[in-house]
Design an enzyme around this catalytic site. Structure first.
Site, PDB file in Angstrom:
ATOM      1  N   TRP A 101      76.211 -73.837   0.879  1.00  0.00           N
ATOM      2  CA  TRP A 101      78.217 -73.919  -0.175  1.00  0.00           C
ATOM      3  C   TRP A 101      77.756 -74.417  -1.048  1.00  0.00           C
ATOM      4  O   TRP A 101      77.263 -73.301  -2.603  1.00  0.00           O
ATOM      5  CB  TRP A 101      78.739 -75.248   0.388  1.00  0.00           C
ATOM      6  CG  TRP A 101      78.844 -74.954   1.636  1.00  0.00           C
ATOM      7  CD1 TRP A 101      79.511 -75.963   2.861  1.00  0.00           C
ATOM      8  CD2 TRP A 101      79.798 -73.228   2.107  1.00  0.00           C
ATOM      9  NE1 TRP A 101      79.926 -74.842   3.693  1.00  0.00           N
ATOM     10  CE2 TRP A 101      80.438 -73.565   3.245  1.00  0.00           C
ATOM     11  CE3 TRP A 101      80.037 -71.711   1.609  1.00  0.00           C
ATOM     12  CZ2 TRP A 101      81.056 -72.556   4.574  1.00  0.00           C
ATOM     13  CZ3 TRP A 101      80.295 -70.937   2.501  1.00  0.00           C
ATOM     14  CH2 TRP A 101      81.021 -71.327   4.113  1.00  0.00           C
ATOM     15  N   ASP A 168      83.550 -78.877  -5.279  1.00  0.00           N
ATOM     16  CA  ASP A 168      83.903 -78.248  -4.066  1.00  0.00           C
ATOM     17  C   ASP A 168      84.410 -79.505  -3.052  1.00  0.00           C
ATOM     18  O   ASP A 168      83.358 -80.212  -2.147  1.00  0.00           O
ATOM     19  CB  ASP A 168      82.893 -77.118  -3.131  1.00  0.00           C
ATOM     20  CG  ASP A 168      83.482 -76.898  -2.411  1.00  0.00           C
ATOM     21  OD1 ASP A 168      84.345 -76.955  -2.091  1.00  0.00           O
ATOM     22  OD2 ASP A 168      82.326 -75.598  -1.686  1.00  0.00           O
ATOM     23  N   LYS A 192      90.088 -76.539   6.625  1.00  0.00           N
ATOM     24  CA  LYS A 192      89.613 -77.695   7.138  1.00  0.00           C
ATOM     25  C   LYS A 192      90.146 -78.975   6.882  1.00  0.00           C
ATOM     26  O   LYS A 192      90.279 -79.704   8.281  1.00  0.00           O
ATOM     27  CB  LYS A 192      87.453 -77.938   6.467  1.00  0.00           C
ATOM     28  CG  LYS A 192      87.013 -77.339   6.614  1.00  0.00           C
ATOM     29  CD  LYS A 192      86.980 -76.175   6.172  1.00  0.00           C
ATOM     30  CE  LYS A 192      85.257 -75.475   6.163  1.00  0.00           C
ATOM     31  NZ  LYS A 192      84.674 -75.027   4.775  1.00  0.00           N
TER      32      LYS A 192
END
Ligand SMILES: *Cc1c(COP(=O)(O)O)cnc(C)c1O
Length: 359
Positions: A101, A168, A192
């Site tokens: 990511w 993030d 999530k």
């Protein structure tokens, strides 16, 4: 009623109490005679939900008054592009590379032709730890991925820098209290730890809202959404409604501090089972970097046959979503806020039994 323990990495498990409330008020929300899905985003009915969610985030996550809480779309992946678009200021952007990511976030700075530096990376050891991250104080912004969903690593403390720190937090938002003195922008796709897919939460220091370049499209400018309280256009109303229910659920559990305590207990159960297996199970993440949200592990010698067999046995026992990401194989147990401790206990029990029968 048939419910599984869902260890999937995202979209992921949602507390049963929340789903039951959705079911209960799906057709007639708060006596309106319609679903919240059908309500105008300009109606008082929806506006109350929207503002409730914002004020609960501010309360539970202790967000300072001079930060804006935004509900956007496009996922965390859109943020990879919006961050450099809005925060770069003609100088250098700095990134820590702790996994796929992070790499995708860096790619978007590259595409925009922004000067950027990777100040630390754990790529050479397949991202099995959080490296020491030393950002400069002069960067336009510095970017980290607080929890690496695939590799199962997590920062125990955010790096300190005088430059704006961007986080993030897609896979660990609302799982511990954040030190807002260190963070200027935090973003997360909700799917999530905070709800269904479709909503992206952005928490941004208002001082950064004026930076975007003149030619930035309106929808991609944080200021557009901050000025309109995230109602510039139609927001993902149903997702925000569920996010609001999840925030109420967190509050009913005693807030983020209590959830954090429980997360530590849940993770310890799993890591202990791995560490006490005499090498039968091997955690991907090095000690000191281990994630409380995603526990990635292999079976001795990366035995793919045994790994597949364990996943199969788990599935038959009502535990799903345990297959590890293709980049490191093995298994991954995602134990987000909504995973009950009973689910983790059931998994640990199965792992012990499986080890006895297969070693
Ligand atoms: C899942 C994930 C993403 C991607 O999120 P999308 O909402 O699918 O764009 C980004 N970063 C992290 C840390 C993630 O876990």
């Amino acid at each position: 009623m048939h419910r599984v323990y869902n260890f999937g990495a995202g979209p992921s498990t949602i507390a049963l109490e929340v789903l039951e409330q959705v079911q209960e008020e799906l057709i007639d929300f708060r006596g309106s005679g319609m679903s919240i899905m059908e309500a105008s985003h300009r109606s008082k009915l929806y506006d109350d939900v929207h503002n409730e969610a914002i004020s609960l985030i501010r309360e539970l996550y202790k967000v300072p008054q001079d930060y804006s809480i935004l509900f956007l779309q496009g996922g965390a992946s859109m943020q990879f592009a919006m961050v450099p678009m809005n925060l770069s200021n003609g100088g250098v952007a700095e990134y820590a590379d702790t996994g796929s990511w992070s790499t995708k976030a860096i790619k978007e700075a590259k595409i925009q032709g922004i000067e950027h530096r990777i100040v630390a990376s754990s790529k050479d050891s397949s991202y099995d730890h959080i490296p020491e991250v030393l950002f400069s104080d002069e960067a336009d912004f510095c970017h980290i991925t607080s929890n690496n969903t695939i590799y199962g690593t997590q920062y125990k403390e955010y790096p300190e820098t005088a430059a704006p720190l961007v986080v993030d937090a897609s896979s660990d938002i609302f799982s511990y209290q954040v030190d807002w003195n260190r963070v200027d922008l935090l973003y997360a796709g909700a799917q999530k730890n905070a709800g269904p897919s479709g909503v992206t939460i952005v928490i941004i220091n208002n001082a950064l809202l004026e930076r975007a370049k003149k030619n930035t499209p309106s929808m991609l400018k944080y200021k557009t959404h901050a000025d309109a309280n995230s109602l510039y256009n139609t927001p993902p109303t149903f997702g925000i409604y569920i996010l609001n229910l999840i925030l109420h659920w967190i509050k009913s559990k005693g807030g983020i501090e209590e959830i954090d305590k429980l997360n530590q207990i849940k993770a310890k159960l799993l890591y202990d089972a791995i560490d006490n297996s005499e090498g039968f199970y091997v955690a991907h993440a090095k000690e000191g970097s281990r994630s409380l949200m995603n526990v990635s592990f292999n079976i001795k010698d990366k035995d793919e046959m045994l790994e597949a067999k364990l996943i199969d046995e788990a599935t038959k026992s009502g535990m799903i979503g345990l297959k590890g990401h293709r980049s490191i194989g093995g298994l991954r147990a995602s134990i987000y806020n909504a995973m009950p401790i009973e689910g983790v206990e059931a998994l640990v029990e199965l792992m012990k039994k499986f080890q006895m029968e297969n070693s």
